[in-house]
Design a protein around this motif. Structure first.
Motif, PDB file in Angstrom:
ATOM      1  N   GLN A   1      -9.973  11.413   1.130  1.00 23.13           N
ATOM      2  CA  GLN A   1      -9.084  12.552   1.487  1.00 23.13           C
ATOM      3  C   GLN A   1      -8.839  13.577   0.388  1.00 23.13           C
TER       4      GLN A   1
ATOM      5  N   LEU B   1       0.900  -1.178  -0.138  1.00 23.67           N
ATOM      6  CA  LEU B   1       0.076  -0.175   0.029  1.00 23.67           C
ATOM      7  C   LEU B   1       0.883   1.196  -0.127  1.00 23.67           C
ATOM      8  N   VAL B   2       1.911   1.228   0.742  1.00 19.16           N
ATOM      9  CA  VAL B   2       2.602   2.242   0.937  1.00 19.16           C
ATOM     10  C   VAL B   2       3.536   2.597  -0.384  1.00 19.16           C
TER      11      VAL B   2
ATOM     12  N   ILE C   1      -7.613  13.554  -2.407  1.00 19.03           N
ATOM     13  CA  ILE C   1      -6.457  13.400  -3.083  1.00 19.03           C
ATOM     14  C   ILE C   1      -6.510  13.257  -4.598  1.00 19.03           C
TER      15      ILE C   1
ATOM     16  N   LEU D   1      -2.250   4.008   6.276  1.00 12.81           N
ATOM     17  CA  LEU D   1      -0.990   3.918   5.543  1.00 12.81           C
ATOM     18  C   LEU D   1      -1.128   4.749   4.141  1.00 12.81           C
ATOM     19  N   VAL D   2      -2.054   4.756   3.506  1.00  8.70           N
ATOM     20  CA  VAL D   2      -2.199   5.331   2.227  1.00  8.70           C
ATOM     21  C   VAL D   2      -2.090   6.782   2.663  1.00  8.70           C
ATOM     22  N   ASP D   3      -2.875   7.354   3.676  1.00  9.08           N
ATOM     23  CA  ASP D   3      -3.172   8.579   3.722  1.00  9.08           C
ATOM     24  C   ASP D   3      -1.723   9.478   4.313  1.00  9.08           C
TER      25      ASP D   3
ATOM     26  N   THR E   1      -9.512   5.595  -0.057  1.00  6.19           N
ATOM     27  CA  THR E   1      -8.757   6.660   0.680  1.00  6.19           C
ATOM     28  C   THR E   1      -8.512   7.973  -0.254  1.00  6.19           C
ATOM     29  N   PHE E   2      -7.974   7.737  -1.372  1.00  2.00           N
ATOM     30  CA  PHE E   2      -7.748   8.939  -2.246  1.00  2.00           C
ATOM     31  C   PHE E   2      -9.073   9.875  -2.393  1.00  2.00           C
TER      32      PHE E   2
ATOM     33  N   SER F   1      -4.780   0.113   6.989  1.00  2.00           N
ATOM     34  CA  SER F   1      -4.539   0.303   5.547  1.00  2.00           C
ATOM     35  C   SER F   1      -4.911   1.675   5.006  1.00  2.00           C
ATOM     36  N   SER F   2      -6.075   2.241   5.426  1.00  2.00           N
ATOM     37  CA  SER F   2      -6.290   3.739   4.697  1.00  2.00           C
ATOM     38  C   SER F   2      -5.138   4.546   5.418  1.00  2.00           C
TER      39      SER F   2
ATOM     40  N   PHE G   1     -10.172   5.359  11.198  1.00  2.00           N
ATOM     41  CA  PHE G   1      -9.581   4.812  10.063  1.00  2.00           C
ATOM     42  C   PHE G   1      -8.927   3.514  10.327  1.00  2.00           C
TER      43      PHE G   1
ATOM     44  N   MET H   1     -14.046  10.279  12.476  1.00  2.00           N
ATOM     45  CA  MET H   1     -13.754   9.090  11.707  1.00  2.00           C
ATOM     46  C   MET H   1     -12.669   8.261  12.034  1.00  2.00           C
TER      47      MET H   1
ATOM     48  N   THR I   1       1.112   3.645  -3.308  1.00  2.00           N
ATOM     49  CA  THR I   1       0.748   5.009  -3.264  1.00  2.00           C
ATOM     50  C   THR I   1       1.685   5.727  -3.690  1.00  2.00           C
TER      51      THR I   1
ATOM     52  N   ILE J   1      -8.577  -0.111  -1.843  1.00  2.00           N
ATOM     53  CA  ILE J   1      -8.118   0.763  -0.527  1.00  2.00           C
ATOM     54  C   ILE J   1      -7.760   2.117  -0.801  1.00  2.00           C
ATOM     55  N   ILE J   2      -6.663   1.879  -1.814  1.00  2.00           N
ATOM     56  CA  ILE J   2      -6.341   3.396  -2.181  1.00  2.00           C
ATOM     57  C   ILE J   2      -6.980   4.262  -2.813  1.00  2.00           C
TER      58      ILE J   2
ATOM     59  N   LYS K   1      -6.063  12.940  13.490  1.00  2.00           N
ATOM     60  CA  LYS K   1      -6.738  12.902  12.241  1.00  2.00           C
ATOM     61  C   LYS K   1      -7.484  11.587  12.191  1.00  2.00           C
TER      62      LYS K   1
END
Lengths: 285, 285
Positions: free
Chosen positions: A54, A9-10, A56, B9-11, A50-51, B6-7, B3, B1, A13, A46-47, B32
């Motif tokens: 947030q 995931l890291v 993004i 890590l992405v953010d 989240t994107f 996994s979320s 998190f 909210m 991203t 998941i990405i 956050k």
């Protein structure tokens, strides 16, 4: 080397953020992480979530053998409003007033963090217009143009006022500056723009629009297509605007040199940004 | 909210990448994501490991109440070598040859992806030199300067050859161009550089170093400190170099206009990059 989901995931991203608008095949990720495509798909879900949550951007998935996933940087309405409100506040500072009613913007344009935020807003607005290249004129517009181009993943071409040996052979045009009515010259390296390119023009400031109009004339010399015009600040109260369709973030409504007052309001970008959000929603249905 | 990991890590990855060199407190993330600091610490360990494994950079943790975590973009030796090898290949293309033995580099400097790679290498090298600002001269060096500055999270100041009303009051100096021996002028807006700033000079090309020497002279006018000089391409075989310490990525060893040949080799960057890697390793023990 096998990767755990958390590491994937890291790294995914990072990869997606570094390659906006670029189609990445699922096989690329599957091979890199020695993981099943189904796991990669789950990661991407998941990405994407989240994107989007947030602000993004989003991931667009294209199915089929030539398919993959594409990161589209997007700025939400709220975030864009906040950036523009911040810009308005900073720009209205009377210390910016220069002789002749000009504004000192060099510090704003010198801050990569602000410049990147502005760049993302313009890239958001123009991300579905099939832009091939971002054009600007030296010098002040250059950082903005690069920021927009980074998010669109396209090159930048820089029109100059002078002819440099390092540009090779050039095409030059004369144009009339809108505010001073003087005849000026603009030069673009022949090699730098392919015929038929779709061009987005970006600049920091627009008064009557003479400079931008000059760039439009240069586009004609290259048989290139104008796909949009974005300016950070437009000056209101111009008798005759030489350019019709453009997007501005900030509008200078009044500059009073005597009273040392600068009045600004939001530019017309909101109209366009809202349109995009609606289009996107419709597209998803 | 709340998190999920996994979320988060992405953010968090996105946040850290967007704010290099910037100290983020664990509380910021904990609030956050409405998560315990211990979970955030675990997340950061995963991110740090992945960043280091993948050559993205590293996370530096600062303990204590005013502590937090900082993302330092770093380029590994192998990656830097690959980028430079690629650049050498592209630059050696004889089609770049212009009258007078100049090289056409506009396309390379117009590609944000290449420019960002170069920027990350310089930022890597200079990341521990406490740089306050990146300086360059209009026009060609501007994209590189912004790329470096983005990774260092500092502003850019642009020295100009002409005096523009939009710069406000300026300081100007005369300097002698190293190769043509002509006297030229350089101008910097007074407001744009604070006294005592630590400055990194970035430019695209260095022949004898006259332009860079001019920038060094301007630094003196502002009582600023020169912390480093980075150039994309240096030209070898110069009788008298005006600048001593600089880092180059590519060295132009021979340009034969008649035979249409360009010979390049790697610049001196490797010496500096290896030093940093060794320092880093020692620092970790």
């Amino acid at each position: 080397m096998k990767f755990r989901r958390s590491s994937r995931l890291v790294d995914m991203t990072n990869h997606l953020l570094l390659h906006p608008q670029h189609l990445v095949s699922l096989s690329y990720f599957a091979e890199k992480y020695d993981s099943a495509k189904s796991s990669i798909s789950e990661d991407l879900t998941i990405i994407k979530q989240t994107f989007e949550q947030q602000g993004i951007g989003t991931l667009v998935t294209i199915a089929g053998a030539a398919g993959g996933v594409k990161f589209i940087p997007l700025v939400g309405l709220d975030e864009a409003k906040e950036v523009v409100r911040e810009l308005c506040g900073v720009i209205a500072n009377p210390d910016r007033l220069l002789p002749g009613g000009y504004l000192y913007l060099t510090d704003i344009l010198g801050d990569p963090r602000i410049v990147n935020k502005i760049g993302k807003i313009f890239a958001s607005i123009y991300s579905n217009r099939d832009i091939d290249v971002v054009m600007t004129v030296a010098t002040k517009g250059i950082p903005l143009a690069y920021a927009v181009a980074s998010f669109l993943d396209v090159p930048v071409v820089i029109v100059r006022h002078d002819n440099r040996v390092t540009e090779g052979s050039t095409v030059s045009i004369n144009y009339v500056s809108g505010s001073t009515k003087r005849i000026q010259t603009m030069v673009l390296s022949k090699r730098s723009l392919k015929e038929g390119s779709n061009v987005l023009i970006i600049d920091d400031f627009m008064k009557a629009g003479g400079t931008i109009n000059g760039m439009i004339n240069i586009l004609e010399e290259f048989n290139a297509n104008l796909k949009g015009i974005g300016v950070l600040v437009e000056s209101e109260g111009i008798e005759e605007r030489l350019v019709d369709e453009y997007i501005s973030l900030v509008k200078l409504t009044d500059v009073d040199v005597k009273e040392k007052q600068i009045r600004v309001s939001e530019g017309n970008y909101l109209t366009y940004l809202s349109k995009i959000e609606i289009q996107d929603e419709m597209g998803e249905e």
